[in-house]
Design a protein around this motif. Sequence first.
Motif, PDB file in Angstrom:
ATOM      1  N   VAL A 126       2.618   5.639   0.579  1.00  0.00           N
ATOM      2  CA  VAL A 126       1.209   5.567   0.961  1.00  0.00           C
ATOM      3  C   VAL A 126       0.406   4.891  -0.143  1.00  0.00           C
ATOM      4  CG1 VAL A 126      -0.861   6.897   1.541  1.00  0.00           C
ATOM      5  CG2 VAL A 126       1.385   7.651   2.375  1.00  0.00           C
ATOM      6  N   THR A 127      -0.392   3.892   0.220  1.00  0.00           N
ATOM      7  CA  THR A 127      -1.289   3.240  -0.732  1.00  0.00           C
ATOM      8  C   THR A 127      -2.719   3.347  -0.235  1.00  0.00           C
ATOM      9  OG1 THR A 127       0.416   1.652  -1.392  1.00  0.00           O
ATOM     10  CG2 THR A 127      -1.871   1.073  -1.900  1.00  0.00           C
ATOM     11  N   VAL A 128      -3.573   3.946  -1.048  1.00  0.00           N
ATOM     12  CA  VAL A 128      -5.008   3.943  -0.766  1.00  0.00           C
ATOM     13  C   VAL A 128      -5.568   2.703  -1.463  1.00  0.00           C
ATOM     14  CG1 VAL A 128      -7.183   5.194  -0.962  1.00  0.00           C
ATOM     15  CG2 VAL A 128      -5.040   6.461  -0.652  1.00  0.00           C
ATOM     16  N   VAL A 130      -6.135   2.288   4.097  1.00  0.00           N
ATOM     17  CA  VAL A 130      -4.925   3.031   3.731  1.00  0.00           C
ATOM     18  C   VAL A 130      -3.718   2.404   4.414  1.00  0.00           C
ATOM     19  CG1 VAL A 130      -3.802   5.288   3.694  1.00  0.00           C
ATOM     20  CG2 VAL A 130      -6.298   5.134   3.471  1.00  0.00           C
ATOM     21  N   GLU A 135      -4.662   2.684   8.294  1.00  0.00           N
ATOM     22  CA  GLU A 135      -5.697   3.637   8.678  1.00  0.00           C
ATOM     23  C   GLU A 135      -7.019   3.328   7.986  1.00  0.00           C
ATOM     24  OE1 GLU A 135      -2.877   7.588   9.212  1.00  0.00           O
ATOM     25  OE2 GLU A 135      -4.393   7.542   7.652  1.00  0.00           O
ATOM     26  N   PHE A 192     -10.177   4.303   5.780  1.00  0.00           N
ATOM     27  CA  PHE A 192     -10.341   5.116   4.580  1.00  0.00           C
ATOM     28  C   PHE A 192     -11.318   6.248   4.900  1.00  0.00           C
ATOM     29  CE2 PHE A 192     -12.844   5.956   0.705  1.00  0.00           C
ATOM     30  CZ  PHE A 192     -11.827   6.320  -0.171  1.00  0.00           C
ATOM     31  N   LYS A 203       0.383   2.806   5.097  1.00  0.00           N
ATOM     32  CA  LYS A 203       1.448   3.807   5.073  1.00  0.00           C
ATOM     33  C   LYS A 203       2.730   3.239   5.665  1.00  0.00           C
ATOM     34  CE  LYS A 203      -1.571   7.880   5.623  1.00  0.00           C
ATOM     35  NZ  LYS A 203      -1.838   9.080   6.436  1.00  0.00           N
ATOM     36  N   ASN A 218       0.318   7.020  -6.476  1.00  0.00           N
ATOM     37  CA  ASN A 218       0.642   8.276  -5.815  1.00  0.00           C
ATOM     38  C   ASN A 218       2.046   8.726  -6.207  1.00  0.00           C
ATOM     39  OD1 ASN A 218      -1.603   9.059  -4.371  1.00  0.00           O
ATOM     40  ND2 ASN A 218      -1.075   7.865  -2.569  1.00  0.00           N
ATOM     41  N   ILE A 277      -4.763  14.005   8.033  1.00  0.00           N
ATOM     42  CA  ILE A 277      -4.243  12.835   7.315  1.00  0.00           C
ATOM     43  C   ILE A 277      -2.807  12.587   7.764  1.00  0.00           C
ATOM     44  CG2 ILE A 277      -3.654  11.860   5.063  1.00  0.00           C
ATOM     45  CD1 ILE A 277      -5.816  13.699   3.854  1.00  0.00           C
ATOM     46  N   TYR A 283      -6.686   3.915  13.462  1.00  0.00           N
ATOM     47  CA  TYR A 283      -5.446   3.333  12.927  1.00  0.00           C
ATOM     48  C   TYR A 283      -4.942   2.193  13.793  1.00  0.00           C
ATOM     49  CZ  TYR A 283      -2.760   5.515  16.723  1.00  0.00           C
ATOM     50  OH  TYR A 283      -2.250   5.856  17.950  1.00  0.00           O
TER      51      TYR A 283
END
Length: 425
Positions: free
Chosen positions: A153-155, A141, A184, A186, A143, A223, A281, A120
């Motif tokens: 949070v977005t992936v 990712v 972060e 993935f 956050k 999400n 996570i 991260y």
Amino acid sequence: MNVLLLGSGGREHALGWKIAASPLLTKLYAAPGNPGIGSEAELVKLDIAHHGAVAAFCREKKIDLVVVGPEGPLVAGIADDLRAENIRVFGPSKAAARLEGSKGFTKDLCARYNIPTAAYGRFGDLASAKAYVEKTGAPIVIKADGLAAGKGVTVAMTMAEAQAALDACFDGSFGAAGAEVVIEEFMTGEEASFFCLCDGTTALPFGTAQDHKRVGDGDVGPNTGGMGAYSPAPVMTPDMIERTMREIIEPTMRGMAASGAPFAGILFAGLMITENGPKLIEYNTRFGDPECQVLMMRLKDDLLVLLNAAVDGQLAHTSVRWRDEAALTVVMAARGYPGTPEKGSVIRGVEDAGGEGVEIFHAGTAINGGALVANGGRVLNVTATGATVGEAQARVYAALDRIDWPDGFCRRDIGWQAVAREQAG
């Protein structure tokens, strides 16, 4: 015991339902509660952000235990303020609640104690965050560092999604929560939710679950706070639980104690089960929502006894028993969720939808003119037990189809991974 439950969602209805079954209970109050919680408790009009008012109520009603449901009051320090008034409270201190209140704090703790988690970076400005993403690439990712009601949070599977997520954080879409971001790597694997009841020294495993965060069937769309869950999570085998305790939970407990903020309350680890084992996570410092609903359906023991043991530092001498059945819950949400939900639509048939092994927990409801109406994004949690996840799933959807609410929607595939496992034999 006189107990005060703080909160107004489906998690709190499930907690209230379980606490109300305890022979130890004299009187249960809930603030502010909801119509469903009102069937288990006396609802109190208290501003739970006003800690002095909560303390005054506790003194007036001779409250023996306060159970804090949502994360907001914990991060704001309500447990500290109540304890300063000699009021017993289940929930972590403000310093310990940073495990949820700041994703950056948790990532730094992981780095310090070699707790397995995603690589991260932490950033306080848009330019440096975008430069890091450009260098790292997608998928990635993004956050928001602070509390964002499960939506920060977005992936990001593409660079465009990553850039848009960073723009959203730094343009104020998540308020103060997005003033700093954590970016972060993935991770691939299967997600699971793992819970521990903690008393500052001892962490007692307290069940597993699997949540469904995406709004749409097949895990598509944005999400949410969670569209459904089931328990237990098949991926959390006894070996995986043992590894999670040794590699993640126990170093966290030691690290928090060493920092002067021992963790007492419920510690909820969101895990990615990778080919190399469990990785953290994120942490939550309260019961999950909707995971709490399935845990309460499966819990064999008296919840109030367990909460008292945690508050009194007695978990080293305590065990937890679970029913053999699986439990599954499906969230009925209001049209517009996870964006701006439409409030005020009438919901009929809830009383008739329940049955043996089925409970309907209210999450975002109100009474208007004598009618039950939607008053939030996630509105009802239709929950059931069964010999298998598939049986619980069938019971839930049969009950859900008896509810008359044209303005509500749900996912129709909650539990699909576990059901596929069962069918494969």
